[in-house]
Enzyme design. Structure first.
Site: not given
Ligand code: RIB
Ligand code: CA
Length: 312
Positions: A11, A239
């Protein structure tokens, strides 16, 4: 050495973009395609970002549009400070002109590629799991054809959207439950480790000094995150790139195997990833969860991977 076949479902979002820029530099994988999903920003933006990013750095692979809504709720993010209105913060990439989206939607592409790869396909899932769940539901044999799902999401302890729910799971818990219960081997890279995976100003300088289109774009994205943090927002947290590291540099983390499921009910608990760490359910573990990370080793690996991609 045969390259490991991968699809990245994302995303895109600022940290998704960093994960993609690192993946382009990973010689050990064959990135067969990128599928887009509603999450950080609406799917029209996540798809546009994926297509523009590939063309900008000269990476060629199918880019598919995907789910623009979660399976059960009506959640669609409006613009937010974490990723900005379009998902890439303050960065505006040139609109792709030489490439267009693959004609197939994400779930069909995921299934057809899994069939082609004869059970060797691995998935990096770094957004809400909607596309994966749709593929599981639409194509019953899909589950038997996916070798491993490496995903950023959830947390054994804590949350970021609520006290105990992480965004990717919280945004589509029904989809996550479908994937957790599918039987596909899974490795979870949750907030337990990602909240520690913070890049430094020295990392940004090293990327910018490398002076390729990819590394300079990565530096610009990280600078946006640094400014965001100075304005009270999230830190320079990697992340999604850490989930890529779980697949390609697993030794930088320590894992624990749990039986896990996703809470779908509760005013305070919807989207929580439940880990049966006391084994009260007496069920076989279905998830290997990353619980500790060697942050300097990860940062070194990530900068090297991004700097190694030379593009067209
Ligand atoms: O909580 C972090 C996640 O949520 C990551 O994948 C960031 O890109 C959002 O999608
Ligand atoms: Ca993400």
């Amino acid at each position: 050495m045969k390259k490991r076949p991968f699809i990245i479902d994302c995303d895109t979002g600022t940290d998704d973009a960093i994960a993609l820029l690192a993946a382009y530099g990973c010689e050990e994988i064959e990135l067969l395609g990128i599928t887009s999903v509603n999450g950080n920003v609406r799917e029209e933006y996540t798809s546009r970002n994926n297509l523009d990013l590939c063309e900008y750095v000269g990476f060629k692979c199918p880019v598919c549009r995907g789910a623009d809504m979660p399976m059960a709720s009506g959640y669609r993010n409006s613009s937010d400070m974490t990723h900005g209105h379009t998902g890439l913060g303050s960065i505006e990439l040139p609109k792709a002109t030489k490439t267009d989206f693959d004609s197939r939607k994400a779930a069909q592409f995921l299934y057809e590629t899994a069939v082609e790869q004869k059970g060797e396909l691995e998935l990096l899932v770094i957004g809400p799991m909607t596309n994966i769940a749709i593929a599981i539901i639409q194509y019953p044999e899909f589950v038997s054809l996916v070798k491993h799902v490496w995903f950023m999401g959830g947390a054994v302890w804590g949350g970021n959207v609520t006290t105990n729910a992480e965004f990717n799971i919280w945004a589509d818990p029904e989809a996550a439950h479908t994937v957790f219960m599918s039987g596909i081997p899974m490795t979870m890279v949750g907030l337990d480790v990602t909240l520690k995976a913070i890049m430094t100003k020295d990392d940004i300088k090293e990327l910018r000094d490398n002076d390729t289109k990819s590394s300079v774009l990565a530096a610009d994205l990280l600078d946006f995150m640094a400014d965001r943090h100075e304005r009270g927002g999230e830190d320079i947290i990697m992340h999604d790139a850490l989930a890529l590291a779980a697949a390609l540099y697993p030794e930088c983390m320590r894992y624990e195997d749990y039986w896990m499921d996703v809470e779908l009910r509760g005013d305070y608990t919807r989207g929580h990833t439940f880990a049966d760490f006391r084994n009260k359910m007496k069920k076989e573990p279905n998830v290997s969860a990353a619980m500790e990370v060697d942050v300097p080793a990860f940062r070194r690996w990530l900068v090297d991977k991004i700097n190694s991609y030379k593009g067209e």
